[in-house]
Enzyme design. Structure first.
Site, PDB file in Angstrom:
ATOM      1  N   LEU A 110     -48.673 -18.444  39.663  1.00 31.06           N
ATOM      2  CA  LEU A 110     -48.095 -19.767  39.867  1.00 31.06           C
ATOM      3  C   LEU A 110     -47.202 -20.052  38.678  1.00 31.06           C
ATOM      4  O   LEU A 110     -47.552 -19.712  37.537  1.00 31.06           O
ATOM      5  CB  LEU A 110     -49.190 -20.842  39.961  1.00 31.06           C
ATOM      6  CG  LEU A 110     -50.009 -20.918  41.250  1.00 31.06           C
ATOM      7  CD1 LEU A 110     -51.104 -21.972  41.109  1.00 31.06           C
ATOM      8  CD2 LEU A 110     -49.134 -21.227  42.455  1.00 31.06           C
ATOM      9  N   ASP A 111     -46.054 -20.692  38.926  1.00 31.33           N
ATOM     10  CA  ASP A 111     -45.187 -21.086  37.821  1.00 31.33           C
ATOM     11  C   ASP A 111     -45.964 -21.952  36.838  1.00 31.33           C
ATOM     12  O   ASP A 111     -46.921 -22.637  37.212  1.00 31.33           O
ATOM     13  CB  ASP A 111     -43.987 -21.896  38.336  1.00 31.33           C
ATOM     14  CG  ASP A 111     -43.118 -21.097  39.291  1.00 31.33           C
ATOM     15  OD1 ASP A 111     -43.120 -19.859  39.190  1.00 31.33           O
ATOM     16  OD2 ASP A 111     -42.460 -21.713  40.134  1.00 31.33           O
ATOM     17  N   THR A 112     -45.520 -21.945  35.603  1.00 29.93           N
ATOM     18  CA  THR A 112     -46.182 -22.755  34.576  1.00 29.93           C
ATOM     19  C   THR A 112     -46.234 -24.225  34.978  1.00 29.93           C
ATOM     20  O   THR A 112     -47.240 -24.913  34.760  1.00 29.93           O
ATOM     21  CB  THR A 112     -45.436 -22.608  33.228  1.00 29.93           C
ATOM     22  OG1 THR A 112     -45.393 -21.217  32.880  1.00 29.93           O
ATOM     23  CG2 THR A 112     -46.156 -23.367  32.127  1.00 29.93           C
TER      24      THR A 112
END
Length: 246
Positions: A110-112
């Site tokens: 997952l993106d930050t």
């Protein structure tokens, strides 16, 4: 006439050990024809099975083998990097996991800036299959987009959006709510290209303000608090094993 296996564990004992029912109640399930082994209904008592390799179902639901690995769900907070360690000292998934001697690794990323459901395990084959495009495991996201998105734009998302690396075709796009300054949608898709949800919404002129993954296949985030973990349930694990052909 096919001989029944003489080695292994009695089927009713396997069902009881899996928490399906007591041994006596498991015998009743067998009598009622509600139990299958390797695709065939079993109605005779005393059938022996190998719980590690035989595919056992009750009322159609897969009963996973006894656990030899860990399978966890984490509700990843925003700002956490989807790695197990980070040379820059940023918060990582490891900071939110229970202490264990087992080395866990995450399935996918997952993106930050994206929060929500991420799976962690020490089962390498399971992880490889769950993340492989071949199995097309659907993932659902709650997307808070900037501005009031009109129905025409929602239909455009439903029909698919062409990006620089090809077309993205969602499985489902559902309007949850709409206000003057934001729109909330649930988007399901089965691919995992980098930042694909954010790029879809950029392409239709409604940048993502907040993004959360709420489902992976049969796994629901539910009311799991941000930053907390839980084990996969028996039903979730069984359904995922089916989904990835294990």
């Amino acid at each position: 006439m096919t001989e029944e296996p003489t080695e292994g564990v009695r089927l009713q004992k396997v069902l009881a050990a899996a928490g399906i029912a007591s041994r006596r109640a498991s015998e009743m399930l067998i009598d009622e024809g509600r139990v299958e082994v390797n695709g065939k209904v079993v109605t005779e008592q005393g059938r022996r099975v190998n719980p590690e390799t035989d595919h056992i179902r009750v009322d159609g639901a897969r009963i996973p083998p006894p656990r030899r690995h860990q399978y966890l769900v984490l509700n990843k907070p925003r700002g956490v990097v989807s790695t197990m360690d980070d040379p820059e000292g940023r918060p990582t998934l490891t900071d939110y996991l229970p202490r264990t001697k087992e080395r866990l690794f995450h399935v996918g990323r997952l993106d930050t800036d994206t929060e929500g459901l991420i799976v962690l395990t020490n089962d390498g084959e399971f992880a490889n299959r769950l993340s492989h495009p071949r199995y097309e495991v659907p993932k659902t996201y709650h997307v808070q987009a900037a501005g009031a998105m009109d129905n025409k734009t929602i239909r455009r998302l439903e029909k698919g959006v062409t990006l620089e690396d090809g077309k993205v075709q969602p499985d489902n796009v559902k309007l949850v709510s709409r206000a003057q300054d934001r729109t909330l949608l649930a988007v399901t898709l089965h691919e995992g290209r980098n930042r694909v949800v954010r790029r879809m919404f950029d392409a239709v002129g409604h940048p993502v303000d907040r993004l959360s993954r709420t489902m992976i296949g049969p796994i629901r985030l539910g009311n799991l608090p941000v930053g907390e973990t839980r084990e996969l349930t028996r039903d979730e694990l069984g359904a995922l094993l089916d989904l990835v052909g294990m």
